[in-house]
Design a protein around this motif. Sequence first.
Motif, mmCIF file in Angstrom:
data_model
loop_
_atom_site.group_PDB
_atom_site.id
_atom_site.type_symbol
_atom_site.label_atom_id
_atom_site.label_comp_id
_atom_site.label_asym_id
_atom_site.label_seq_id
_atom_site.Cartn_x
_atom_site.Cartn_y
_atom_site.Cartn_z
ATOM 1 N N ASP A 15 16.363 83.893 88.327
ATOM 2 C CA ASP A 15 16.664 84.287 86.875
ATOM 3 C C ASP A 15 16.881 85.738 86.751
ATOM 4 O OD1 ASP A 15 17.167 83.655 83.923
ATOM 5 O OD2 ASP A 15 15.219 84.690 83.630
ATOM 6 N N ARG A 19 20.532 87.676 86.583
ATOM 7 C CA ARG A 19 20.884 88.589 85.339
ATOM 8 C C ARG A 19 21.136 89.934 85.674
ATOM 9 N NH1 ARG A 19 16.703 89.132 82.217
ATOM 10 N NH2 ARG A 19 15.007 88.175 83.348
ATOM 11 N N ARG A 20 20.285 90.396 86.663
ATOM 12 C CA ARG A 20 20.473 91.529 86.771
ATOM 13 C C ARG A 20 22.013 92.000 87.588
ATOM 14 N NH1 ARG A 20 15.380 94.095 89.794
ATOM 15 N NH2 ARG A 20 16.276 96.072 89.287
ATOM 16 N N SER A 22 24.713 89.954 87.168
ATOM 17 C CA SER A 22 25.685 89.799 86.163
ATOM 18 C C SER A 22 25.860 91.171 85.354
ATOM 19 C CB SER A 22 25.356 88.654 85.384
ATOM 20 O OG SER A 22 25.058 87.413 86.105
ATOM 21 N N ARG A 23 24.807 91.762 85.174
ATOM 22 C CA ARG A 23 24.770 93.075 84.222
ATOM 23 C C ARG A 23 25.697 94.057 85.114
ATOM 24 N NH1 ARG A 23 19.524 92.009 82.101
ATOM 25 N NH2 ARG A 23 18.618 93.402 83.838
#
Length: 121
Positions: A15, A19-20, A22-23
């Motif tokens: 997770d 997320r990192r 994707s950012r």
Amino acid sequence: MTRILLVEDNEMNRDMLSRRLSRRGFDVLIAENGKAGVELAASEKPDLILMDMSLPVMDGWEATRRIKANPLTSRIPVIALTAHAMASDREMALEAGCDDYDSKPVDLPQLVRKIEQLLAI
């Protein structure tokens, strides 16, 4: 958009890292074990694979060997991710076919540099 396959069994690591990434503008695909990683690599043909080496069902060493042995996926760069930071672990990852190696916990700026170098972006 650059597609990265993250093969990671630990939900918290998966997770956080997805997320990192994707950012940072990467499209992240996820597999929770080595067998699923091999299958997703063949079906989705990501630009790069981040491979945890300690995985259930099929470990990252074997998954990488299978990815590199398949003509459809052999050119996809693989970065080994492992909590083991010994020199022998790096050598084992490279012998299995990994193109680079990074230890956990992940230093995101360093990992992104490695991704960019391997993809020449």
